[in-house]
Write an enzyme that holds these catalytic residues in place. Structure first.
Site, PDB file in Angstrom:
ATOM      1  CD  GLU A 148      -1.779  -2.365   1.581  1.00  0.00           C
ATOM      2  OE1 GLU A 148      -0.584  -2.613   1.905  1.00  0.00           O
ATOM      3  OE2 GLU A 148      -2.698  -3.207   1.634  1.00  0.00           O
ATOM      4  CG  PHE A 193     -10.009 -10.120  10.916  1.00  0.00           C
ATOM      5  CD1 PHE A 193      -8.758 -10.503  11.371  1.00  0.00           C
ATOM      6  CD2 PHE A 193     -10.241 -10.120   9.547  1.00  0.00           C
ATOM      7  CE1 PHE A 193      -7.757 -10.874  10.484  1.00  0.00           C
ATOM      8  CE2 PHE A 193      -9.252 -10.493   8.649  1.00  0.00           C
ATOM      9  CZ  PHE A 193      -8.002 -10.865   9.122  1.00  0.00           C
ATOM     10  CD  GLN A 194      -7.564  -7.643   7.462  1.00  0.00           C
ATOM     11  OE1 GLN A 194      -8.449  -7.425   6.649  1.00  0.00           O
ATOM     12  NE2 GLN A 194      -6.375  -8.104   7.128  1.00  0.00           N
ATOM     13  CE  LYS A 201     -17.056  -7.228   3.090  1.00  0.00           C
ATOM     14  NZ  LYS A 201     -16.349  -8.467   3.410  1.00  0.00           N
ATOM     15  CG  MET A 211      21.982  12.491   4.335  1.00  0.00           C
ATOM     16  SD  MET A 211      23.188  13.661   3.653  1.00  0.00           S
ATOM     17  CE  MET A 211      22.265  14.429   2.340  1.00  0.00           C
TER      18      MET A 211
END
Ligand SMILES: Cc1ncc(C[n+]2csc(CCOP(=O)(O)OP(=O)(O)O)c2C)c(N)n1
Length: 575
Positions: free
Chosen positions: A64, A126-127, A176, A486
């Site tokens: 993502e 869940f999630q 959802k 760096m």
């Protein structure tokens, strides 16, 4: 009565009852979204199901974070909002770095996250992740949709908020069940956001004050930032600078807003900026900031920043004005509108010839410099010069974060706006490769060159899968110094060369890795090999990864050390 009926007719897009997911797709189409960057999962299955037959372009990232950086690259190059979809929980939290990056660099994004069903929100389902809570400080605005019928209105508002005023990321969280339920599809004709009314027209009196300040100044200077890009005001910037004969310094993100070969152009200011730019900011008596944030990487120690200057600041976001640097002349407004007003005033030009001569002396005595002969290995600065030469300075360049980013900024003068894609405010490693994907999708026929370090490229290396799948002709270049360059540089300078965890003990073969993804991989060690690779590969319309081994101990100079003033640069080689 007639009028009301007509309005009602306009408002109703369709009176059929359709699912929230279908409404969302319709709303995206009404916004003329060309491409979605995303990754599916349980909570967004209804949306992905509606996408199946929607005929919209969707780029499936491999992580993502890849999707959101690609959307940022797309937004930076196209000027349009980048659109992202991710699932709830880990999908959404994987976006947080990119959202923060976009917020810092004022990039317009509209982000859709799935959420668990409304009946289980707050139960650690869940999630489930509280993405509204998590992203509240790093979004321009965020929503959670609680009623399916609100989808068309909220999507319309989100695009408006993301792309107007100071652009930024707007997140829409969609449970959802809200995407699954059906409702009547109604999109209001107009947007009503009484609490959000960005000021675009500058105040006339402030413009007058600025015009007078220019007339009486002996050492005026413009500092142009990315606000000029957002306002598409480069032309007006040049016009105003020419009308008043005012020299111009750019911020890192403002590169490309002013033609580099123009006699009034000085270059980039800040920590690794050019000597003349920092000396000009130090010595000027009038500093006109147009669309820049006065970031600490630009200003150095604030007590020594522009100590003799009256500061004027043009910004669409009033919160930026006076935030870091006391500002005598605040101008809240869009950069283009403000510049147009300034040009129209056609004020008396300042008498500043000696000042411009002084700036030219600084430019001549201390250009960017590197030692060409002090090592056998290829110098990274030379590689950047070759990238510039062999792309004729016409490429879109994306970078990751680190030394290579600064060398790109120093050695690739941008001839046009919106050709430079880099993570400025947040300094996000892992940005460069996916950002190039978005840039190439925004401009399919342009030469896109993605310059990376061997460290940061490994943070998004999986996105090679997207480049291969879509045969995006990106030229991926790695300046391979075998270390987190760096960090190594700072450890060398400030920690007596104790290279704690900054030198890689093991590295993959980047060229073979590219080949594993189906992308041509090349290793180059000498100037001849680099020239040959660039000459052969840049004109080809297919992706390539060119891994260039460079001098591992090269440092970026000049430099303003932390805590030091802009007049205290080190590593300035005077002729
Ligand atoms: C996500 C993230 N983690 C850590 C850092 C700190 N950091 C800044 S530059 C840098 C080194 C980058 O190394 P590399 O990608 O090899 O580029 P180089 O500096 O060698 O050009 C690190 C670790 C960062 N900017 N971003």
């Amino acid at each position: 009565m007639m009028e009301k009926a007509a309005l009602a007719e306009k408002e109703v897009q369709s009176n059929a009852r359709i699912s929230g997911a279908e409404m969302l797709i319709n709303a995206l189409k009404r916004q003329e979204v060309e491409v979605l960057f995303g990754y599916p999962g349980g909570a967004v299955l209804p949306i992905y199901d509606s996408l199946y037959h929607a005929g919209m372009k969707h780029v499936l990232s491999r992580h993502e974070q890849g999707a959101i950086h690609a959307a940022e690259g797309y937004a930076r190059i196209s000027g349009k909002p980048g659109v992202v979809i991710a699932t709830s929980g880990p999908g959404a939290t994987n976006l947080v770095t990119g959202i923060t990056d976009a917020m810092m660099d004022s990039l317009p994004l509209v982000i859709f996250t799935g959420q668990v069903g409304t009946g289980v929100i707050g139960t650690d389902a869940f999630q489930e992740a509280d993405i509204l809570g998590i992203t509240t400080p790093v979004t321009k605005h965020n929503y959670q949709i609680r009623d399916t019928k609100d989808i068309p209105r909220i999507v319309k508002e989100a695009f408006y908020i993301a792309s107007t005023g100071r652009p930024g990321p707007v997140l829409i969280d969609i449970p959802k069940d809200i995407a699954t339920l059906v409702a009547e599809e109604i999109e209001p004709e107009s947007i009503s956001l009484p609490g959000y009314q960005p000021t675009t027209e500058p105040n006339y009196l402030q413009i007058r004050r600025l015009v007078e300040a220019v007339s009486s100044s002996k050492k005026p200077l413009i500092l142009a930032g990315a606000g000029v890009l957002h306002a598409k005001a480069s032309k007006q910037l040049v016009e105003f600078a020419e009308q008043q004969q005012i020299p111009v310094v750019n911020t890192l993100l403002g590169l490309g807003t002013f033609p580099p070969e123009h006699p009034l152009y000085i270059g980039m200011g800040g920590m690794h900026g050019i000597y003349a730019a920092n000396m000009a900011m130090y010595e000027c008596d009038l500093l006109i900031n147009i669309g820049a944030r006065f970031d600490d990487r630009l200003t150095g120690n604030l007590s020594r920043f522009a100590p003799y200057a009256t500061v004027a600041h043009i910004d669409i976001d009033p919160a930026e004005i006076g935030k870091n640097v006391p500002t005598a002349i605040p101008v809240v407004g869009d950069a283009k509108q403000s510049l147009l007003q300034l040009i129209k005033q056609n004020g008396k030009r300042s008498d500043n010839e000696p000042w411009r001569k002084q700036i030219h002396t600084w430019l001549e005595e201390a250009p960017y410099h590197y030692e060409k002969e002090d090592s056998e290995a290829l110098k990274p600065q030379r590689v950047m010069e070759l990238i510039y030469e062999l792309s004729k300075g016409d490429a879109i360049v994306t970078t990751d974060v680190g030394q290579h980013q600064m060398w790109a900024a120093q050695y690739y003068p941008f001839k046009r706006p919106n050709a430079w894609v880099t993570s400025g405010g947040l300094g996000t490693m892992g940005f460069g490769l996916p950002a190039a994907i978005g840039a190439q999708i925004a401009e399919p026929d342009d030469l896109v060159i993605s310059v990376n370090g061997d460290g940061g490229v490994q943070m998004s290396i999986q996105e090679l899968g997207v480049i291969a799948e879509h045969n995006l002709p990106i030229k991926i270049i790695i300046l391979n110094n075998g270390s987190l360059g760096m960090v190594r540089q700072w450890q060398e300078i400030f920690y007596e060369s104790r290279y704690s965890q900054s030198v890689f003990a093991s590295q993959p073969s980047f060229s073979k890795l590219a080949e594993a993804y189906g992308i041509k991989g090349i290793d180059a060690r000498t100037e001849e090999e680099v020239k040959q690779a660039f000459t052969e590969e840049f004109p080809q319309h297919k992706p390539v990864l060119i891994n260039v081994y460079v001098e591992p101990e090269e440092n970026v100079y000049p430099m303003i050390a932390p805590g030091k003033g802009i007049n205290e640069m080190v590593g300035v080689k005077k002729k």
